[in-house]
Enzyme design. Structure first.
Site, short mmCIF file in Angstrom:
data_model
loop_
_atom_site.label_atom_id
_atom_site.label_comp_id
_atom_site.label_asym_id
_atom_site.label_seq_id
_atom_site.Cartn_x
_atom_site.Cartn_y
_atom_site.Cartn_z
N LYS A 17 0.84 -1.21 0.00
CA LYS A 17 0.00 0.00 0.00
C LYS A 17 0.87 1.24 0.00
O LYS A 17 2.02 1.23 0.48
CB LYS A 17 -0.96 0.03 1.20
CG LYS A 17 -0.32 0.04 2.60
CD LYS A 17 0.02 1.41 3.15
CE LYS A 17 0.58 1.34 4.57
NZ LYS A 17 1.45 2.44 4.92
N ASP A 145 -3.29 -1.76 9.55
CA ASP A 145 -3.40 -1.75 8.09
C ASP A 145 -4.00 -3.03 7.52
O ASP A 145 -4.21 -3.14 6.30
CB ASP A 145 -2.00 -1.61 7.45
CG ASP A 145 -1.34 -0.27 7.76
OD1 ASP A 145 -2.08 0.70 8.03
OD2 ASP A 145 -0.09 -0.22 7.73
O1 C5P Z 1 -1.33 -1.58 14.28
P1 C5P Z 1 0.09 -1.92 14.02
O2 C5P Z 1 0.51 -3.20 14.71
O3 C5P Z 1 0.45 -1.91 12.59
O4 C5P Z 1 0.94 -0.76 14.69
C1 C5P Z 1 2.33 -0.86 14.90
C2 C5P Z 1 2.76 0.26 15.83
O5 C5P Z 1 2.67 1.52 15.15
C3 C5P Z 1 1.92 0.42 17.08
O6 C5P Z 1 2.37 -0.41 18.10
C4 C5P Z 1 2.13 1.90 17.39
O7 C5P Z 1 3.37 2.10 18.02
C5 C5P Z 1 2.21 2.53 16.02
N1 C5P Z 1 0.91 3.04 15.54
C6 C5P Z 1 0.36 4.17 16.14
N2 C5P Z 1 -0.83 4.67 15.68
C7 C5P Z 1 -1.48 4.07 14.64
C8 C5P Z 1 -0.96 2.92 14.03
C9 C5P Z 1 0.27 2.44 14.51
O8 C5P Z 1 0.94 4.74 17.06
N3 C5P Z 1 -2.64 4.57 14.22
#
Ligand code: C5P
Length: 306
Positions: A17, A145
């Protein structure tokens, strides 16, 4: 569950993406940041092949530009979590082979693509017939995502990115993608953004301008509207990326930008021909891989089953 009549092996493909818009708000009480984002799925893929087996095992094959050493270790992969979410901790076995074309820790949702593809593939292999709404809920538990990786195309994302709504997009948008041998950690980029912008508004910047540009079908309008709040944090951690974006723009791209939390840089071009020219120029001056592709493309989908 009747394993006897299930397919012996099947492959599900999921795309990389780009974030055409990424507005970030001040962190929520749970630590995540509220987002207003516009995703587009583009033609760089991971293929997840699953086959019935007594044990559960995940192995990787990587394209030459993908850093295999940066992949998570045994039992720590998003695919292990996807299996436990969809079929419980005592789930059946499977041989899972992941052919990675999406850079690791590149800001292109490579891990999320594998999670989404694994949900779809294991659901079929184990004949679970999980309803689509439940698959989206499981995807949101796997990562911000992952729901987008299921639906693909072009979509508006809110919440922490996991609430996705497909956007009509009849355009073909041409991209040059420059990978980076060394990945950037998403949490580290968000942390740096918090340090750089301690007074950020809780409400993220709206992606309306990008949504209007998509509806117009005009690459120049999209180039003008593209925006990524995390770019400043990625540039701060990796000053070379700012020079790379400037270089691509000086070589004829309509607009260059870091995608997501980086370090992958994407360059919007006016046509396939212009993208090939910009790609050729960047290849001559970058040691990293330069890929030319287009979007939008489909989300996680079955490509073979036997
Ligand atoms: O949701 P995902 O596991 O992809 O997120 C990885 C990290 O990215 C989270 O642990 C956080 O530190 C950060 N993140 C965030 N805010 C978001 C998405 C991700 O702070 N909206």
């Amino acid at each position: 569950m009747s394993i006897g009549s299930s397919p012996a092996s099947l492959t599900v493909r999921a795309p990389a993406k780009v974030n055409l818009h990424l507005g970030v708000g001040a962190p929520r009480p749970d630590g995540f940041h509220p987002l207003d984002t516009v995703y587009q799925a583009i033609g760089i893929y991971d293929d997840v092949t699953v086959a019935a087996a007594s044990e559960f095992r995940v192995i990787f094959e990587t394209a030459d530009y993908v850093d295999g050493l940066a992949l998570p270790g045994r039992g720590e992969n998003i695919v292990d979590r996807a299996a436990a979410l969809i079929a419980g901790p005592d789930h059946p076995g499977a041989d899972v082979r992941i052919r990675k074309g999406i850079p690791v820790a590149g800001g292109m949702a490579g891990g999320s693509a594998d999670g989404a593809a694994a949900l779809v593939a294991l659901d079929r292999l184990w004949e679970l017939e999980t309803p689509d709404t439940r698959l989206l809920e499981l995807a949101a538990e796997l990562g911000s995502d992952v729901p987008f990786e299921l639906i693909g195309g072009t979509a508006h994302g809110t919440g922490r990115g996991e609430l996705v709504e497909q956007v009509a997009d009849s355009g073909t948008w041409w991209w040059v993608v420059v990978t980076s041998t060394q990945g950037l950690s998403t949490p580290a980029v968000y942390r740096r953004w918090d340090e750089l912008f301690p007074d950020a508004s809780p409400t993220p910047l709206s992606g309306l301008a990008v949504l209007e540009a998509i509806a117009s079908g005009n690459p120049l309008a999209l180039a003008r509207a593209m925006h990524n709040d995390l770019e400043a944090a990625a540039f701060d951690l990796r000053p070379d990326l700012e020079r790379r974006v400037a270089l691509g723009q000086s070589e004829g791209a309509l607009r260059g930008m870091v995608t997501g939390s980086g370090p992958t840089c994407v360059f919007l071009c006016g046509s396939a021909e212009e993208a090939r020219e910009v790609g050729g120029a960047l290849r001559r001056s970058c040691s990293d891989a330069v890929l030319v592709t287009s979007g939008p493309v489909a989300g996680a989908h079955l490509v073979s089953s036997w």
